[in-house]
Design an enzyme around this catalytic site. Structure first.
Site, PDB file in Angstrom:
ATOM      1  N   HIS A 119       0.830  -1.214   0.020  1.00 34.67           N
ATOM      2  CA  HIS A 119      -0.185  -0.081   0.045  1.00 34.67           C
ATOM      3  C   HIS A 119       0.785   1.317   0.085  1.00 34.67           C
ATOM      4  O   HIS A 119       0.355   2.248   0.182  1.00 34.67           O
ATOM      5  CB  HIS A 119      -0.904   0.037   1.132  1.00 34.67           C
ATOM      6  CG  HIS A 119      -2.145  -1.099   0.965  1.00 34.67           C
ATOM      7  ND1 HIS A 119      -2.856  -1.440   2.295  1.00 34.67           N
ATOM      8  CD2 HIS A 119      -2.464  -1.776  -0.123  1.00 34.67           C
ATOM      9  CE1 HIS A 119      -3.735  -2.289   1.616  1.00 34.67           C
ATOM     10  NE2 HIS A 119      -3.518  -2.532   0.190  1.00 34.67           N
ATOM     11  N   CYS A 127       3.867  13.884  -7.114  1.00 33.53           N
ATOM     12  CA  CYS A 127       2.956  14.877  -7.440  1.00 33.53           C
ATOM     13  C   CYS A 127       1.754  14.020  -8.056  1.00 33.53           C
ATOM     14  O   CYS A 127       1.774  12.869  -8.776  1.00 33.53           O
ATOM     15  CB  CYS A 127       3.618  15.459  -8.727  1.00 33.53           C
ATOM     16  SG  CYS A 127       2.461  16.592  -9.664  1.00 33.53           S
TER      17      CYS A 127
HETATM   18  P1  OAD Z   1      -7.462  -3.160  10.275  1.00 37.44           P
HETATM   19  O1  OAD Z   1      -7.608  -1.804  11.061  1.00 37.44           O
HETATM   20  O2  OAD Z   1      -8.633  -3.299   9.303  1.00 37.44           O
HETATM   21  O3  OAD Z   1      -7.226  -4.494  11.070  1.00 37.44           O
HETATM   22  C1  OAD Z   1      -6.318  -4.325  12.225  1.00 37.44           C
HETATM   23  C2  OAD Z   1      -6.501  -5.891  12.773  1.00 37.44           C
HETATM   24  O4  OAD Z   1      -5.409  -5.929  13.720  1.00 37.44           O
HETATM   25  C3  OAD Z   1      -7.958  -6.109  13.504  1.00 37.44           C
HETATM   26  O5  OAD Z   1      -8.324  -7.117  13.189  1.00 37.44           O
HETATM   27  C4  OAD Z   1      -7.597  -5.907  15.003  1.00 37.44           C
HETATM   28  O6  OAD Z   1      -8.179  -6.853  15.895  1.00 37.44           O
HETATM   29  C5  OAD Z   1      -5.957  -6.578  14.915  1.00 37.44           C
HETATM   30  N1  OAD Z   1      -5.205  -5.884  16.101  1.00 37.44           N
HETATM   31  C6  OAD Z   1      -5.259  -4.879  16.824  1.00 37.44           C
HETATM   32  N2  OAD Z   1      -4.173  -4.940  17.668  1.00 37.44           N
HETATM   33  C7  OAD Z   1      -3.543  -5.958  17.622  1.00 37.44           C
HETATM   34  C8  OAD Z   1      -2.446  -6.269  18.094  1.00 37.44           C
HETATM   35  N3  OAD Z   1      -1.784  -5.674  18.861  1.00 37.44           N
HETATM   36  N4  OAD Z   1      -1.943  -7.650  17.804  1.00 37.44           N
HETATM   37  C9  OAD Z   1      -2.370  -8.299  16.716  1.00 37.44           C
HETATM   38  N5  OAD Z   1      -3.676  -7.754  16.035  1.00 37.44           N
HETATM   39  C10 OAD Z   1      -4.001  -6.808  16.480  1.00 37.44           C
HETATM   40  O7  OAD Z   1      -6.172  -3.034   9.566  1.00 37.44           O
HETATM   41  P2  OAD Z   1      -5.653  -3.564   8.300  1.00 37.44           P
HETATM   42  O8  OAD Z   1      -6.289  -5.119   8.203  1.00 37.44           O
HETATM   43  O9  OAD Z   1      -4.112  -3.355   7.925  1.00 37.44           O
HETATM   44  O10 OAD Z   1      -5.657   0.213   3.132  1.00 37.44           O
HETATM   45  O11 OAD Z   1      -6.526  -2.598   6.879  1.00 37.44           O
HETATM   46  C11 OAD Z   1      -6.040  -3.110   5.770  1.00 37.44           C
HETATM   47  C12 OAD Z   1      -6.277  -1.994   5.035  1.00 37.44           C
HETATM   48  O12 OAD Z   1      -7.614  -1.393   5.124  1.00 37.44           O
HETATM   49  C13 OAD Z   1      -4.997  -1.013   5.276  1.00 37.44           C
HETATM   50  O13 OAD Z   1      -3.927  -1.028   4.495  1.00 37.44           O
HETATM   51  C14 OAD Z   1      -5.709   0.228   4.698  1.00 37.44           C
HETATM   52  C15 OAD Z   1      -7.189   0.218   5.266  1.00 37.44           C
HETATM   53  O14 OAD Z   1      -8.204   0.647   4.175  1.00 37.44           O
HETATM   54  C16 OAD Z   1      -5.595   1.250   2.353  1.00 37.44           C
HETATM   55  O15 OAD Z   1      -5.419   2.562   3.001  1.00 37.44           O
HETATM   56  C17 OAD Z   1      -5.480   1.066   1.017  1.00 37.44           C
END
Ligand code: OAD
Length: 245
Positions: A119, A127
């Site tokens: 990402h 730009c």
């Molecule tokens: P999320 O915020 O959707 O999910 C984070 C996950 O981590 C959740 O399932 C939490 O339960 C878990 N979590 C929180 N704290 C934790 C810890 N200490 N140890 C283990 N797990 C934990 O984030 P992403 O899955 O990264 O994309 O989101 C994916 C994408 O959605 C991002 O990269 C972004 C967003 O839209 C774009 O911006 C294109």
């Protein structure tokens, strides 16, 4: 955590391992996950409404300021034991690929080498018109900084909703997922495509799929092993159980 002994044995001999990480891995570094509620000034916006080309076209200053706020938070953040455990895993496994959805750069900061940033990276700016990268921009508080070359608005070099992922990174990620013996999905809600489909690609090619996450996700019913807890605690425990006994 008591990791099953067959799993530990299998990891000891695994030669090709892929790890996919999400925002949960950086939570213990003090960074908010994507789907956590936002705070203060930003509480009224959903991240999804700020991370899109449409949002930038509609309100470029709002989007720029949100990224500036996140960049500031990341500047003060340091890798946590989960990041360092993944560095140790890379040192132990002959063919190791770390695929991350995080834009915070903390895996490289910790010392991970074979990292695919699916990402993008929030520290890079380009730009929005001519695509030129820049490392310096003015911090006019009234307007979005503009490109030295063409005058177009600058934007963070991250992937927004509705945008394509960097092609080279995505292709390498799919190749690695299809070839690995073990695929870990760590700290990700597993709802954003195409990253979420990598676990299925791995599984369809016979890989053992493992989830480490604070809570169950839509992927949980499909994995071979699910360990629920903080990655900053479980990953060091796992590395210790497999390689330091
Ligand atoms: P999320 O915020 O959707 O999910 C984070 C996950 O981590 C959740 O399932 C939490 O339960 C878990 N979590 C929180 N704290 C934790 C810890 N200490 N140890 C283990 N797990 C934990 O984030 P992403 O899955 O990264 O994309 O989101 C994916 C994408 O959605 C991002 O990269 C972004 C967003 O839209 C774009 O911006 C294109």
């Amino acid at each position: 955590m008591n990791f099953p002994s067959d799993f530990i044995r299998f990891l000891t001999t695994a030669e090709q391992v892929v790890v996919l990480t999400g925002a949960g891995v950086s939570q213990e570094s003090g960074l908010r996950t994507f789907r956590d509620a936002q705070t203060g000034l930003w509480a009224q916006y959903k991240p999804e409404d700020l991370a899109s080309p449409e949002a930038f076209a509609r309100a470029p200053k709002l989007v720029w300021d949100w990224y500036a706020w996140r960049r500031e938070a990341i500047k003060g953040a340091r890798p946590n034991p989960g990041h360092y455990a993944l560095v140790e895993m890379e040192n132990r496994i002959p063919n190791f690929t770390l695929i991350t959805q995080n834009v915070d750069g903390l895996h490289r900061f910790a010392g991970s080498k074979n990292v695919l940033e699916l990402h993008g990276n929030i520290q890079r700016v380009r730009c929005s018109e001519c695509g030129m990268f820049t490392e310096t921009w003015g911090d006019d508080t009234e307007a979005v900084p503009v490109c030295h070359e063409c005058g177009g608005l600058l934007r963070p070099d991250v992937v927004w909703f509705g945008e394509a992922l960097p092609r080279g990174e995505l292709e390498a990620a799919v190749r690695a997922a299809r070839a690995c013996q073990v695929f870990f999905s760590i700290g990700t809600s597993g709802v954003v495509q195409p990253a979420a489909s990598l676990a299925h690609a791995a599984r369809n090619n016979g890989s053992v799929v493992v989830e480490i996450n604070a809570e169950p996700t839509p992927l949980t019913p499909r994995v071979d092993y699910a360990f629920h807890g903080k990655s900053g605690e479980l990953l060091p425990e796992l590395v210790k159980a497999v390689w330091r006994n």
